[in-house]
Write an enzyme that holds these catalytic residues in place. Structure first.
Site, PDB file in Angstrom:
ATOM      1  CG  HIS A 122     -32.432  -5.676 -33.421  1.00 37.22           C
ATOM      2  ND1 HIS A 122     -31.702  -6.011 -34.541  1.00 37.22           N
ATOM      3  CD2 HIS A 122     -32.475  -6.802 -32.653  1.00 37.22           C
ATOM      4  CE1 HIS A 122     -31.329  -7.277 -34.455  1.00 37.22           C
ATOM      5  NE2 HIS A 122     -31.782  -7.787 -33.319  1.00 37.22           N
ATOM      6  NE  ARG A 143     -35.645 -11.532 -33.580  1.00 44.32           N
ATOM      7  CZ  ARG A 143     -35.668 -11.404 -32.244  1.00 44.32           C
ATOM      8  NH1 ARG A 143     -34.678 -10.819 -31.615  1.00 44.32           N
ATOM      9  NH2 ARG A 143     -36.679 -11.866 -31.539  1.00 44.32           N
ATOM     10  CB  SER A 192     -30.332 -16.149 -34.907  1.00 43.37           C
ATOM     11  OG  SER A 192     -30.463 -14.786 -34.546  1.00 43.37           O
ATOM     12  CG  ASN A 208     -32.722 -11.801 -22.611  1.00 47.76           C
ATOM     13  OD1 ASN A 208     -33.041 -12.079 -21.457  1.00 47.76           O
ATOM     14  ND2 ASN A 208     -33.268 -10.812 -23.285  1.00 47.76           N
ATOM     15  CD  GLU A 256     -23.971  -6.078 -35.951  1.00 46.17           C
ATOM     16  OE1 GLU A 256     -23.538  -5.274 -36.817  1.00 46.17           O
ATOM     17  OE2 GLU A 256     -25.184  -6.223 -35.702  1.00 46.17           O
ATOM     18  CG  ASN A 269     -24.714 -11.412 -29.934  1.00 45.64           C
ATOM     19  OD1 ASN A 269     -25.633 -10.604 -30.151  1.00 45.64           O
ATOM     20  ND2 ASN A 269     -24.910 -12.721 -29.957  1.00 45.64           N
TER      21      ASN A 269
HETATM   22  O1  CA2 Z   1     -28.708 -14.037 -32.919  1.00 43.80           O
HETATM   23  C1  CA2 Z   1     -28.203 -13.348 -32.025  1.00 43.80           C
HETATM   24  O2  CA2 Z   1     -27.106 -13.565 -31.560  1.00 43.80           O
HETATM   25  C2  CA2 Z   1     -29.031 -12.222 -31.401  1.00 43.80           C
HETATM   26  O3  CA2 Z   1     -28.154 -11.144 -31.112  1.00 43.80           O
HETATM   27  C3  CA2 Z   1     -29.623 -12.777 -30.143  1.00 43.80           C
HETATM   28  C4  CA2 Z   1     -30.590 -11.828 -29.459  1.00 43.80           C
HETATM   29  C5  CA2 Z   1     -31.637 -11.321 -30.447  1.00 43.80           C
HETATM   30  O4  CA2 Z   1     -32.468 -10.368 -29.833  1.00 43.80           O
HETATM   31  C6  CA2 Z   1     -30.996 -10.718 -31.667  1.00 43.80           C
HETATM   32  O5  CA2 Z   1     -32.024 -10.310 -32.563  1.00 43.80           O
HETATM   33  C7  CA2 Z   1     -30.098 -11.716 -32.364  1.00 43.80           C
HETATM   34  C8  CA2 Z   1     -31.314 -12.510 -28.311  1.00 43.80           C
HETATM   35  C9  CA2 Z   1     -30.411 -13.157 -27.325  1.00 43.80           C
HETATM   36  C10 CA2 Z   1     -31.270 -13.994 -26.433  1.00 43.80           C
HETATM   37  O6  CA2 Z   1     -30.635 -15.225 -26.290  1.00 43.80           O
HETATM   38  C11 CA2 Z   1     -31.391 -16.237 -25.768  1.00 43.80           C
HETATM   39  C12 CA2 Z   1     -30.794 -17.457 -25.756  1.00 43.80           C
HETATM   40  C13 CA2 Z   1     -31.473 -18.531 -25.283  1.00 43.80           C
HETATM   41  C14 CA2 Z   1     -32.735 -18.389 -24.776  1.00 43.80           C
HETATM   42  C15 CA2 Z   1     -33.332 -17.160 -24.782  1.00 43.80           C
HETATM   43  C16 CA2 Z   1     -32.657 -16.071 -25.263  1.00 43.80           C
END
Ligand code: CA2
Length: 177
Positions: A110, A141, A132, A41, A128, A104
């Protein structure tokens, strides 16, 4: 991978008719190779949820990382995949081919023991990163399998997490004996 030394030949003029030739052992290491992996994603960056992940696209992030890597003398291979198996294969392929990994793993951070196992067998220093702050979000998370084998983690700083991640891997690799 960056580990070659060479003898550089130095020519020095002694007088009008003769030159001295010396060799000087110098460090001609190739740039350190960093595999920068983005998981599921992250191709959606800048498209949805800007309040969580900011407005920069994955391409913007790549450009930022390229610029930072160049200034640190690193070479980066920037990738993204939504497929867990592909991420596992990339990590396996890093063994003996990359000097360091920035990872990333997205939501697989998780949940994926497969990624954890791949990192454990790759034996490549890994930092890593997360856009966010995974400790200020949903409780699920907070757990990161990636952290088990990561040298360290940067989170919560948006794209700047990647910049700091690159500086950290540079520091780790350059302080090795
Ligand atoms: O904060 C991060 O970089 C994460 O790895 C991003 C993951 C999330 O599941 C982790 O808990 C933290 C999600 C990536 C999805 O990125 C998107 C970006 C824009 C719109 C939708 C999803």
């Amino acid at each position: 991978m960056g580990n070659a030394w060479t003898n550089r030949i130095i020519y020095g003029r002694l007088n009008w008719s003769s030159y001295e030739v010396k060799t000087h052992k110098c460090d001609m290491r190739m740039p350190l190779e960093i595999l920068l992996i983005n998981g599921p994603n992250l191709n959606m960056l800048g498209v949805r949820q800007p309040h969580v992940y900011g407005r920069s696209s994955l391409k913007d992030l790549e450009i930022l990382c390229e610029r930072e890597a160049r200034s640190l003398g690193l070479s980066i291979d920037f990738r993204q995949s939504n497929a867990e198996g592909e991420l596992v294969s990339w990590i396996q392929g890093a063994r003996g081919a990359a000097d360091g990994i920035i990872l990333n793993a997205g939501a697989l951070t998780h949940s994926s023991i497969a990624l954890l196992d791949a990192l454990g067998s790759a034996e490549v220093p890994t930092v890593e990163v997360h856009m966010s702050n995974i400790h200020r979000r949903e409780q699920f998370r907070e757990k990161s399998y990636v952290s088990v084998f990561a040298a360290g983690m940067v989170c919560g700083l948006g794209s700047y997490s990647y910049v700091l991640g690159l500086r950290a891997i540079h520091n780790i690799l350059n302080s090795r004996q």
